[in-house]
Design a protein around this motif. Structure first.
Motif, PDB file in Angstrom:
ATOM      1  N   ALA A  44      -8.853  -0.803  14.700  1.00 40.98           N
ATOM      2  CA  ALA A  44      -7.671  -0.859  13.717  1.00 40.98           C
ATOM      3  C   ALA A  44      -7.112  -2.287  14.123  1.00 40.98           C
ATOM      4  O   ALA A  44      -6.497  -2.891  13.250  1.00 40.98           O
ATOM      5  CB  ALA A  44      -6.833   0.245  13.846  1.00 40.98           C
ATOM      6  N   ALA A  45      -6.914  -2.515  15.231  1.00 38.12           N
ATOM      7  CA  ALA A  45      -6.029  -3.670  15.766  1.00 38.12           C
ATOM      8  C   ALA A  45      -6.726  -4.874  15.235  1.00 38.12           C
ATOM      9  O   ALA A  45      -6.243  -5.771  14.853  1.00 38.12           O
ATOM     10  CB  ALA A  45      -5.789  -3.495  17.253  1.00 38.12           C
ATOM     11  N   ALA A  46      -8.225  -5.084  15.524  1.00 38.20           N
ATOM     12  CA  ALA A  46      -9.057  -6.151  15.118  1.00 38.20           C
ATOM     13  C   ALA A  46      -8.801  -6.306  13.496  1.00 38.20           C
ATOM     14  O   ALA A  46      -8.643  -7.483  13.111  1.00 38.20           O
ATOM     15  CB  ALA A  46     -10.465  -5.970  15.445  1.00 38.20           C
ATOM     16  N   VAL A  47      -8.932  -5.321  12.600  1.00 36.73           N
ATOM     17  CA  VAL A  47      -8.549  -5.202  11.285  1.00 36.73           C
ATOM     18  C   VAL A  47      -7.351  -5.712  10.812  1.00 36.73           C
ATOM     19  O   VAL A  47      -7.232  -6.598  10.073  1.00 36.73           O
ATOM     20  CB  VAL A  47      -9.012  -3.846  10.518  1.00 36.73           C
ATOM     21  CG1 VAL A  47      -8.507  -3.989   9.101  1.00 36.73           C
ATOM     22  CG2 VAL A  47     -10.353  -3.560  10.903  1.00 36.73           C
ATOM     23  N   TYR A  81      -5.018  -7.531  12.776  1.00 40.08           N
ATOM     24  CA  TYR A  81      -5.087  -8.987  13.305  1.00 40.08           C
ATOM     25  C   TYR A  81      -6.134  -9.815  12.382  1.00 40.08           C
ATOM     26  O   TYR A  81      -5.557 -10.834  11.721  1.00 40.08           O
ATOM     27  CB  TYR A  81      -5.690  -9.393  14.646  1.00 40.08           C
ATOM     28  CG  TYR A  81      -5.678 -10.738  14.957  1.00 40.08           C
ATOM     29  CD1 TYR A  81      -4.481 -11.100  15.327  1.00 40.08           C
ATOM     30  CD2 TYR A  81      -6.787 -11.629  14.972  1.00 40.08           C
ATOM     31  CE1 TYR A  81      -4.521 -12.613  15.507  1.00 40.08           C
ATOM     32  CE2 TYR A  81      -6.667 -12.904  15.272  1.00 40.08           C
ATOM     33  CZ  TYR A  81      -5.376 -13.636  15.590  1.00 40.08           C
ATOM     34  OH  TYR A  81      -5.482 -14.783  15.814  1.00 40.08           O
ATOM     35  N   GLY A  82      -7.236  -9.533  11.671  1.00 37.18           N
ATOM     36  CA  GLY A  82      -8.017 -10.162  10.850  1.00 37.18           C
ATOM     37  C   GLY A  82      -7.323 -10.463   9.657  1.00 37.18           C
ATOM     38  O   GLY A  82      -7.268 -11.400   8.941  1.00 37.18           O
ATOM     39  N   GLY A  83      -6.479  -9.460   8.936  1.00 34.08           N
ATOM     40  CA  GLY A  83      -5.665  -9.538   7.918  1.00 34.08           C
ATOM     41  C   GLY A  83      -4.622 -10.520   7.999  1.00 34.08           C
ATOM     42  O   GLY A  83      -4.364 -11.378   7.143  1.00 34.08           O
ATOM     43  N   TYR A  84      -4.009 -10.618   9.125  1.00 31.61           N
ATOM     44  CA  TYR A  84      -2.912 -11.387   9.368  1.00 31.61           C
ATOM     45  C   TYR A  84      -3.551 -12.847   9.642  1.00 31.61           C
ATOM     46  O   TYR A  84      -2.813 -13.639   8.820  1.00 31.61           O
ATOM     47  CB  TYR A  84      -2.230 -11.066  10.772  1.00 31.61           C
ATOM     48  CG  TYR A  84      -1.208 -12.193  11.216  1.00 31.61           C
ATOM     49  CD1 TYR A  84      -0.013 -12.270  10.589  1.00 31.61           C
ATOM     50  CD2 TYR A  84      -1.667 -12.889  12.406  1.00 31.61           C
ATOM     51  CE1 TYR A  84       0.874 -13.308  11.078  1.00 31.61           C
ATOM     52  CE2 TYR A  84      -0.805 -14.041  12.610  1.00 31.61           C
ATOM     53  CZ  TYR A  84       0.524 -14.016  11.954  1.00 31.61           C
ATOM     54  OH  TYR A  84       1.425 -15.071  12.399  1.00 31.61           O
ATOM     55  N   VAL A 133      -4.328 -14.170   5.955  1.00 30.28           N
ATOM     56  CA  VAL A 133      -3.072 -14.328   5.176  1.00 30.28           C
ATOM     57  C   VAL A 133      -2.610 -15.870   5.683  1.00 30.28           C
ATOM     58  O   VAL A 133      -2.036 -16.412   4.930  1.00 30.28           O
ATOM     59  CB  VAL A 133      -2.002 -13.300   5.116  1.00 30.28           C
ATOM     60  CG1 VAL A 133      -0.684 -13.898   4.784  1.00 30.28           C
ATOM     61  CG2 VAL A 133      -2.374 -12.082   4.438  1.00 30.28           C
ATOM     62  N   ALA A 134      -2.453 -16.027   7.090  1.00 26.73           N
ATOM     63  CA  ALA A 134      -1.997 -17.227   7.517  1.00 26.73           C
ATOM     64  C   ALA A 134      -2.642 -18.362   7.029  1.00 26.73           C
ATOM     65  O   ALA A 134      -2.009 -19.477   6.908  1.00 26.73           O
ATOM     66  CB  ALA A 134      -1.837 -16.976   9.045  1.00 26.73           C
ATOM     67  N   TRP A 135      -4.255 -18.175   7.140  1.00 26.31           N
ATOM     68  CA  TRP A 135      -5.018 -19.104   6.874  1.00 26.31           C
ATOM     69  C   TRP A 135      -4.675 -19.550   5.372  1.00 26.31           C
ATOM     70  O   TRP A 135      -4.707 -20.851   5.007  1.00 26.31           O
ATOM     71  CB  TRP A 135      -6.342 -18.900   6.977  1.00 26.31           C
ATOM     72  CG  TRP A 135      -7.431 -19.841   6.814  1.00 26.31           C
ATOM     73  CD1 TRP A 135      -7.609 -20.915   7.653  1.00 26.31           C
ATOM     74  CD2 TRP A 135      -8.290 -20.001   5.449  1.00 26.31           C
ATOM     75  NE1 TRP A 135      -8.686 -21.761   7.074  1.00 26.31           N
ATOM     76  CE2 TRP A 135      -8.894 -21.231   5.908  1.00 26.31           C
ATOM     77  CE3 TRP A 135      -8.371 -19.347   4.432  1.00 26.31           C
ATOM     78  CZ2 TRP A 135      -9.969 -21.685   4.944  1.00 26.31           C
ATOM     79  CZ3 TRP A 135      -9.450 -19.890   3.751  1.00 26.31           C
ATOM     80  CH2 TRP A 135     -10.075 -20.869   3.643  1.00 26.31           C
ATOM     81  N   LEU A 136      -4.701 -18.733   4.554  1.00 28.15           N
ATOM     82  CA  LEU A 136      -4.498 -18.988   3.189  1.00 28.15           C
ATOM     83  C   LEU A 136      -3.469 -19.449   2.785  1.00 28.15           C
ATOM     84  O   LEU A 136      -3.032 -20.210   1.746  1.00 28.15           O
ATOM     85  CB  LEU A 136      -4.744 -17.566   1.965  1.00 28.15           C
ATOM     86  CG  LEU A 136      -5.985 -16.925   2.128  1.00 28.15           C
ATOM     87  CD1 LEU A 136      -6.001 -15.596   1.376  1.00 28.15           C
ATOM     88  CD2 LEU A 136      -7.069 -17.964   1.621  1.00 28.15           C
ATOM     89  N   ALA A 137      -2.174 -19.339   3.562  1.00 26.57           N
ATOM     90  CA  ALA A 137      -0.728 -19.900   3.306  1.00 26.57           C
ATOM     91  C   ALA A 137      -0.571 -21.183   3.926  1.00 26.57           C
ATOM     92  O   ALA A 137       0.277 -21.787   3.682  1.00 26.57           O
ATOM     93  CB  ALA A 137       0.310 -18.960   3.974  1.00 26.57           C
ATOM     94  N   TYR A 138      -1.623 -21.489   4.833  1.00 26.58           N
ATOM     95  CA  TYR A 138      -1.392 -22.825   5.579  1.00 26.58           C
ATOM     96  C   TYR A 138      -1.425 -23.973   4.415  1.00 26.58           C
ATOM     97  O   TYR A 138      -2.068 -24.248   3.355  1.00 26.58           O
ATOM     98  CB  TYR A 138      -2.691 -23.250   6.420  1.00 26.58           C
ATOM     99  CG  TYR A 138      -2.570 -24.423   7.310  1.00 26.58           C
ATOM    100  CD1 TYR A 138      -1.580 -24.512   8.342  1.00 26.58           C
ATOM    101  CD2 TYR A 138      -2.976 -25.656   6.763  1.00 26.58           C
ATOM    102  CE1 TYR A 138      -1.472 -25.718   8.839  1.00 26.58           C
ATOM    103  CE2 TYR A 138      -2.890 -26.801   7.599  1.00 26.58           C
ATOM    104  CZ  TYR A 138      -2.054 -27.018   8.712  1.00 26.58           C
ATOM    105  OH  TYR A 138      -1.802 -28.002   9.202  1.00 26.58           O
TER     106      TYR A 138
END
Length: 171
Positions: free
Chosen positions: A1-4, A6-9, A12-17
């Motif tokens: 769950a933590a990996a999923v 973090y992957g989502g975060y 989102v951060a990569w797309l917002a860069y």
């Protein structure tokens, strides 16, 4: 769950860069990075006079936090560094960041302070390179990112204020 999570975060951060949206206006931050590629902003209402909140921010001792100490220890273990706590660093937050290479770029006493540095955050053990305030806005040496961070206090009533902190990055 933590990996999923973090992957989502991370996604989102990569797309917002490069598409940073500023929700908070700081004239001091705008002097140094007016159009950031990355922005992180937080705020909290505080039941205290603005001056008391400002002094609390200036003198914050992050190493008193169990979570912060755990993060430093985990980072040290992952990198194979001795110890895990920077016990040789001074306690007040601003003194710690200055020891690490950040410089105070600007300040409105009792209201806002801005610190900044050049860094290579993609490195495993990033270092901070001090850049003088008068050179910071135009610093564009290849291979470096400029980062500024502030905290500011927005007075409300005699016993209530809003504390903001914002980090801006440009490469």
């Amino acid at each position: 769950a933590a990996a999923v999570a973090y992957g989502g975060y991370a996604t989102v951060a990569w797309l917002a860069y490069g598409h940073a949206r500023r929700r908070f206006t700081s004239l001091l931050l705008d002097r140094y990075i007016p159009e950031p590629e990355v922005v992180e902003h937080h705020q909290i209402a505080v039941e205290a006079p603005a001056e008391a909140a400002y002094q609390a921010c200036r003198n914050l001792d992050l190493m008193r936090s169990v979570g912060v100490r755990a993060l430093f220890a985990a980072r040290a273990r992952l990198m194979g560094l001795p110890g895990g706590q920077n016990t040789d660093l001074p306690a007040p937050l601003l003194e710690v960041v200055k020891t690490l290479g950040w410089v105070v770029l600007d300040e409105i006493p009792g209201r806002e302070i801005v610190v900044g540095a050049a860094t290579r955050p993609w490195e495993a053990d990033p270092r901070f390179r001090p850049i003088a305030a008068e050179r910071f806005a135009t610093f564009d040496e290849p291979g470096w990112a400029r980062i500024v961070w502030n905290f500011s206090v927005e007075p409300g009533t005699d016993w209530r204020c809003i504390v903001h902190t914002e980090t801006r990055v440009t490469t």
